[in-house]
Structures are given as structure tokens and as C-alpha cells.
Motif scaffolding. Sequence first.
Motif, PDB file in Angstrom:
ATOM      1  N   PHE A 132      -8.728  -7.274 -16.710  1.00  0.00           N
ATOM      2  CA  PHE A 132      -8.056  -7.713 -17.923  1.00  0.00           C
ATOM      3  C   PHE A 132      -6.693  -8.271 -17.554  1.00  0.00           C
ATOM      4  O   PHE A 132      -5.869  -7.554 -16.981  1.00  0.00           O
ATOM      5  N   LYS A 133      -6.428  -9.527 -17.881  1.00  0.00           N
ATOM      6  CA  LYS A 133      -5.109 -10.111 -17.684  1.00  0.00           C
ATOM      7  C   LYS A 133      -4.226  -9.625 -18.831  1.00  0.00           C
ATOM      8  O   LYS A 133      -4.628  -9.670 -19.993  1.00  0.00           O
ATOM      9  N   VAL A 134      -3.027  -9.162 -18.530  1.00  0.00           N
ATOM     10  CA  VAL A 134      -2.138  -8.628 -19.561  1.00  0.00           C
ATOM     11  C   VAL A 134      -1.149  -9.707 -20.004  1.00  0.00           C
ATOM     12  O   VAL A 134      -0.339 -10.180 -19.218  1.00  0.00           O
ATOM     13  N   GLU A 135      -1.243 -10.057 -21.292  1.00  0.00           N
ATOM     14  CA  GLU A 135      -0.344 -11.026 -21.913  1.00  0.00           C
ATOM     15  C   GLU A 135       0.760 -10.281 -22.664  1.00  0.00           C
ATOM     16  O   GLU A 135       0.749  -9.059 -22.733  1.00  0.00           O
ATOM     17  N   GLY A 136       1.656 -11.010 -23.263  1.00  0.00           N
ATOM     18  CA  GLY A 136       2.780 -10.417 -23.977  1.00  0.00           C
ATOM     19  C   GLY A 136       2.367  -9.734 -25.273  1.00  0.00           C
ATOM     20  O   GLY A 136       1.291  -9.980 -25.816  1.00  0.00           O
ATOM     21  N   ILE A 140     -19.429 -12.787 -18.446  1.00  0.00           N
ATOM     22  CA  ILE A 140     -18.212 -12.261 -19.054  1.00  0.00           C
ATOM     23  C   ILE A 140     -17.058 -13.110 -18.547  1.00  0.00           C
ATOM     24  O   ILE A 140     -16.856 -13.238 -17.339  1.00  0.00           O
ATOM     25  N   ASP A 141     -16.303 -13.678 -19.484  1.00  0.00           N
ATOM     26  CA  ASP A 141     -15.265 -14.624 -19.114  1.00  0.00           C
ATOM     27  C   ASP A 141     -13.973 -14.316 -19.856  1.00  0.00           C
ATOM     28  O   ASP A 141     -13.996 -13.898 -21.014  1.00  0.00           O
ATOM     29  N   ASN A 142     -12.871 -14.532 -19.171  1.00  0.00           N
ATOM     30  CA  ASN A 142     -11.551 -14.517 -19.787  1.00  0.00           C
ATOM     31  C   ASN A 142     -11.195 -13.187 -20.459  1.00  0.00           C
ATOM     32  O   ASN A 142     -10.757 -13.162 -21.601  1.00  0.00           O
ATOM     33  N   ALA A 143     -11.368 -12.093 -19.743  1.00  0.00           N
ATOM     34  CA  ALA A 143     -10.966 -10.783 -20.278  1.00  0.00           C
ATOM     35  C   ALA A 143      -9.443 -10.673 -20.260  1.00  0.00           C
ATOM     36  O   ALA A 143      -8.809 -10.966 -19.251  1.00  0.00           O
ATOM     37  N   TRP A 144      -8.878 -10.273 -21.408  1.00  0.00           N
ATOM     38  CA  TRP A 144      -7.425 -10.143 -21.480  1.00  0.00           C
ATOM     39  C   TRP A 144      -7.053  -9.072 -22.494  1.00  0.00           C
ATOM     40  O   TRP A 144      -7.863  -8.646 -23.298  1.00  0.00           O
ATOM     41  N   THR A 145      -5.817  -8.641 -22.410  1.00  0.00           N
ATOM     42  CA  THR A 145      -5.277  -7.659 -23.328  1.00  0.00           C
ATOM     43  C   THR A 145      -3.818  -7.998 -23.593  1.00  0.00           C
ATOM     44  O   THR A 145      -3.266  -8.900 -22.957  1.00  0.00           O
TER      45      THR A 145
END
Length: 169
Positions: free
Chosen positions: A141-145, A30-35
Motif C-alpha cells: 500500500f502506497k501511503v498518501e497524505g 490487483i493494481d494501485n493499492a494505496w492508503t
Amino acid sequence: MKREILAIVVSLSMCSVASARQFEKDGLVIDNAWTRATPEGAKNGAGFVTITNKGKETDRLTGGTFPDADEVQVHEMKMDGDRMSMRQMNDGLEIKPGDTVTLSPGGYHLMFVGLKKPIVKGSDVKGSLSFAKAGNVDVDFKVEGIGAMKPEEGKMKSDDSKMMHEHRQ
């Protein structure tokens, strides 16, 4: 010489950041989880991730957990001509051995249903992905804009502060 050393240090630090966002269990990578951040009052959010099955058996992504959400569902969004449709994948998303599946805006994605508070840009949020065979895998999860279309892109140029996602069953 100093520039070469600096370049090596920067490269190594970028590698360690990338590997810190990778999680593995039972052959699944699992790679690069983001929201995306959500506006005040939003009831749903979306999550995105890349999953590679390096194992010998097919598995299924069936959902997960996300803080301050009632549930996490797997959804598919697709265009049929000029009409967009979205549906919950009740049986989950199949990931065959050797396959890589990318959940991204406009396609497969995780739906964080029933948010109790906004998702805030710039933070990491701990959650999990649930698989039929591998079970639960903890992820960050990294939170983006708001409106980001990929990690680290940030905000769209348009005024997206009023974007809301309504989900009807």
C-alpha cells in the motif's frame, strides 16, 4: 536526440513503477493499492485498490491484513439523498469474471480497524488482500497524505489535520 532518449528512459521507468504496484494471483489482477496517512490517535484507516478478475470464476474480496491493525474489513459507503451511510460487507465484495472493481474514497473501501499507530505519508506498507477462492495476495500500500482522494494527490487544501474517522457497529 538526447531529449528523445531521455523521454524513452522516463517512459520506461514509469512503466516499471506501475508494474511494480501490480499483483496477480489465480486470474485476479490487483493494481494501485494505496492508503491515506492518519493523524495521531486515529483508530481506523482506509485502503483503496483496483481489482480485475481475468479468471473464469467469480471470487470475493473478504478482507486482508494490515500491520498494526486488529483487522481489515470490506466496507461500502454510499449517499442516500444528503445522508451518508457506511456498512461492513460481511459476505465480502463479489468480483465476477471480466469485471473490474475499484475501491476508492466515497465507495467500496478496506477499513483498517483498530490501528495501533498512525499510518505515515511517504512510506509503503506491506499488507495482504484475502479472497474466498484465490486466498491471500500480498500487496504494498502506497501511503498518501491525509485526505487524499486518489493516489499522488496529496493533501487537500483545507485543514484536514484534525480529520478522524469514527466507526460504530
